[in-house]
Structures are given as structure tokens and as C-alpha cells.
Design a protein around this motif. Structure first.
Motif, short mmCIF file in Angstrom:
data_model
loop_
_atom_site.label_atom_id
_atom_site.label_comp_id
_atom_site.label_asym_id
_atom_site.label_seq_id
_atom_site.Cartn_x
_atom_site.Cartn_y
_atom_site.Cartn_z
N PHE A 100 60.60 51.37 1.40
CA PHE A 100 60.10 50.07 0.96
C PHE A 100 59.04 49.61 1.94
CE2 PHE A 100 60.05 45.63 -0.02
CZ PHE A 100 60.43 45.53 -1.35
N GLY A 101 57.77 49.71 1.54
CA GLY A 101 56.70 49.47 2.50
C GLY A 101 56.10 48.09 2.52
N GLY A 102 56.24 47.30 1.44
CA GLY A 102 55.59 46.00 1.39
C GLY A 102 56.60 44.87 1.45
N HIS A 103 56.68 44.09 0.35
CA HIS A 103 57.71 43.05 0.26
C HIS A 103 58.16 42.98 -1.20
CE1 HIS A 103 54.23 40.56 -1.07
NE2 HIS A 103 55.10 39.74 -1.59
N PHE A 104 59.19 42.17 -1.48
CA PHE A 104 59.70 42.06 -2.84
C PHE A 104 58.66 41.41 -3.74
CE2 PHE A 104 63.81 42.02 -0.46
CZ PHE A 104 64.34 43.17 -1.02
N VAL A 105 58.11 42.19 -4.67
CA VAL A 105 57.12 41.69 -5.62
C VAL A 105 57.68 41.90 -7.02
CG1 VAL A 105 54.77 41.95 -6.50
CG2 VAL A 105 55.21 42.24 -4.05
N GLN A 106 57.77 40.84 -7.80
CA GLN A 106 58.33 40.93 -9.14
C GLN A 106 57.30 41.39 -10.17
OE1 GLN A 106 59.97 36.80 -9.15
NE2 GLN A 106 61.84 37.80 -9.83
N GLY A 107 56.04 41.18 -9.89
CA GLY A 107 55.03 41.45 -10.89
C GLY A 107 54.90 40.29 -11.87
N HIS A 108 55.47 39.14 -11.51
CA HIS A 108 55.39 37.93 -12.33
C HIS A 108 54.40 36.99 -11.65
CE1 HIS A 108 59.82 38.88 -13.58
NE2 HIS A 108 58.94 39.72 -14.10
N VAL A 109 53.16 37.06 -12.08
CA VAL A 109 52.08 36.30 -11.44
C VAL A 109 52.32 34.81 -11.61
CG1 VAL A 109 49.60 35.80 -11.51
CG2 VAL A 109 50.41 38.17 -11.70
N ASP A 110 52.21 34.06 -10.51
CA ASP A 110 52.44 32.61 -10.54
C ASP A 110 51.20 31.84 -10.96
OD1 ASP A 110 55.22 32.28 -9.47
OD2 ASP A 110 54.37 33.35 -7.77
N THR A 111 50.05 32.26 -10.48
CA THR A 111 48.81 31.55 -10.74
C THR A 111 47.65 32.45 -10.33
OG1 THR A 111 47.64 29.44 -10.38
CG2 THR A 111 48.66 30.46 -8.46
N THR A 112 46.45 31.92 -10.47
CA THR A 112 45.28 32.62 -9.95
C THR A 112 44.73 31.82 -8.77
OG1 THR A 112 43.81 31.49 -11.51
CG2 THR A 112 44.66 33.68 -12.15
N ALA A 113 43.84 32.43 -8.04
CA ALA A 113 43.15 31.75 -6.94
C ALA A 113 41.69 32.17 -6.96
CB ALA A 113 43.79 32.09 -5.59
N ASP A 114 40.82 31.26 -6.58
CA ASP A 114 39.39 31.56 -6.47
C ASP A 114 39.07 31.97 -5.04
OD1 ASP A 114 38.78 30.88 -9.13
OD2 ASP A 114 38.66 28.75 -8.60
N ILE A 115 38.27 33.01 -4.89
CA ILE A 115 37.76 33.37 -3.57
C ILE A 115 36.68 32.35 -3.20
CG2 ILE A 115 36.60 35.12 -2.19
CD1 ILE A 115 37.72 37.23 -4.13
#
Length: 234
Positions: A100-115
Motif C-alpha cells: 500500500f504505497g499511497g493513502h486510502f482513496v475511494q475514487g469518489h471525487v468530492d469536488t474540483t479545484a482550479d489551478i
């Protein structure tokens, strides 16, 4: 469940708003090519994250696959803005027994963000991102986890009032994810650390009490904790 460790970058070959094929299901669909690295053990119905969005494989070959896109997915993520030829991050669902190399990611996107800012720093790049939904800022903390287009990253700075945070991307990561191809003004998918959500939910429930609106539930819980401590000290 995913880890935020991108396995490869695929390329969009088709985005259909109304796919009338059996695999399209009379809805929106997305077809990704150059994806052989995540298809060696693929089966229909498997989950593959595209830019951090958990999606179901409805058709595949040795090098490409198709997924369906629900209206909720299109409204919540940046997938509806993809164009033919765009690169995307790909990750298969986590297999049991793997590192397990990263963190717990569900793949359920919460929102978007602008760069909103992109600043080179030695061989790394610092990105400043403003989230579309300010209500998510309590879950974004300095040195905490966050998934940006499905990439597990560490938060650097946070400004709750202006609704932005920063991340830094090292040279290796830049070469293996889609982020460096994006510019100021582009949107990315954001999934905050789900552990923070669970902690908030449990804590709020305890402090609120089962049916109290006047704080009696919180007072009762604190009193019980104090009593336990006093008993142990006797």
C-alpha cells in the motif's frame, strides 16, 4: 478502493454524450487507449480510476477500455471536459495482499479545484489550487493526504478563508502523471482524506447526543469520561 499511486497514463480516444451501444448503455461514455498496463487482468465490471474517479469497465481490449459516466459523475468531476487526445491518470482497484504505497482513496471525487498558481521550485513544482466547494476546507490540513486527479499527494499550505491549498510535486511524479500538462485555470479532481470525514461524523454524533439540541449529550459524555479517569486514579 485505490491508493493514489498512478499506474500509467492513458489517452482519450472518444467521449460520447450519448452512447447507444450495449457497452454505452444509452448514456455518456469514455473510451481510453494506451491502457495496456492496467488491462492485463481486467474483467467486465472491474473498477478503474480515471483521474481519480472510480468507474466501471463495460468493454475492453488488450490496449483500450470503455466506461460509462453517470450524470452525477459529469457534474462532480472534470471528466466531462476531456477532449480526444487528452492524457488521463489510470489506476486499478487495490488488490488484496499488495503493498500500500499511497493513502486510502475511494475514487469518489468530492469536488474540483482550479489551478491558480504554478511555481517551479528547484526540480519540483508547487501548485496552488482553489477548491470549488469551500465546505471541504476543514478536511484539508497541512501535511495531510489529498488526491489530485487520483494522485496521492501531501498538502503543504492551507488558507481556509480564501479556500486554497498547495501541493508540491517532485520530478519523478511529474513524469508519471497528467498534472504537468495542465496550466493555470485548468480544473483537477479533488478527493479529500476520507478518514477526516469519519472522525468528524463520529465526533459530531457523540457531542450532539442522540436527541439533544441543548448540549446535554456532550455534557453527559464528558462527565462519563471524567468519571472513568477518576476511577482509574483511585
Amino acid at each position: 478502493m485505490f491508493t493514489g499511486i498512478v499506474e500509467c497514463m492513458g489517452r482519450v480516444v472518444e467521449f460520447s454524450r450519448l452512447d447507444t451501444t450495449t457497452a454505452g448503455g444509452n448514456g455518456a461514455s469514455l473510451t481510453i487507449a494506451e491502457a495496456g498496463a492496467v488491462l492485463g487482468d481486467c474483467h467486465l465490471g472491474d473498477s478503474i480510476a480515471i483521474n481519480g474517479t472510480c468507474l466501471t469497465v463495460t468493454e475492453f481490449s488488450a490496449d483500450s477500455f470503455k466506461v460509462g459516466l453517470a450524470p452525477e459523475t459529469l457534474s462532480r468531476t472534470n471528466l466531462g471536459e476531456l477532449q480526444q487526445g487528452d492524457r488521463v491518470n489510470l489506476e486499478r482497484a487495490l488488490a488484496a495482499g499488495h503493498r500500500f504505497g499511497g493513502h486510502f482513496v475511494q475514487g469518489h471525487v468530492d469536488t474540483t479545484a482550479d489551478i491558480i498558481e504554478l511555481v517551479p521550485d528547484a526540480n519540483s513544482v508547487r501548485y496552488k489550487l482553489r477548491v470549488a466547494d469551500p465546505a471541504l476546507m476543514p478536511y484539508i490540513i497541512p501535511k495531510g493526504f489529498i488526491a489530485v486527479d487520483g494522485t496521492s499527494l501531501t498538502v503543504c499550505d492551507v488558507d481556509d478563508d480564501e479556500h486554497w491549498f498547495t501541493i508540491m510535486m517532485i520530478a519523478y511524479t511529474q513524469a508519471h502523471v497528467v498534472m504537468p500538462s495542465k496550466a493555470v485555470g485548468d480544473k483537477v479532481n479533488i478527493e479529500v482524506d476520507m478518514l477526516g470525514k469519519y472522525v468528524e461524523k463520529v465526533t459530531a454524533s457523540i457531542l450532539r447526543g442522540s436527541s439533544d439540541a441543548d448540549g446535554a449529550g456532550a455534557a453527559s459524555y464528558i462527565e462519563k469520561v471524567v468519571q472513568r479517569v477518576l476511577q482509574k486514579e483511585k
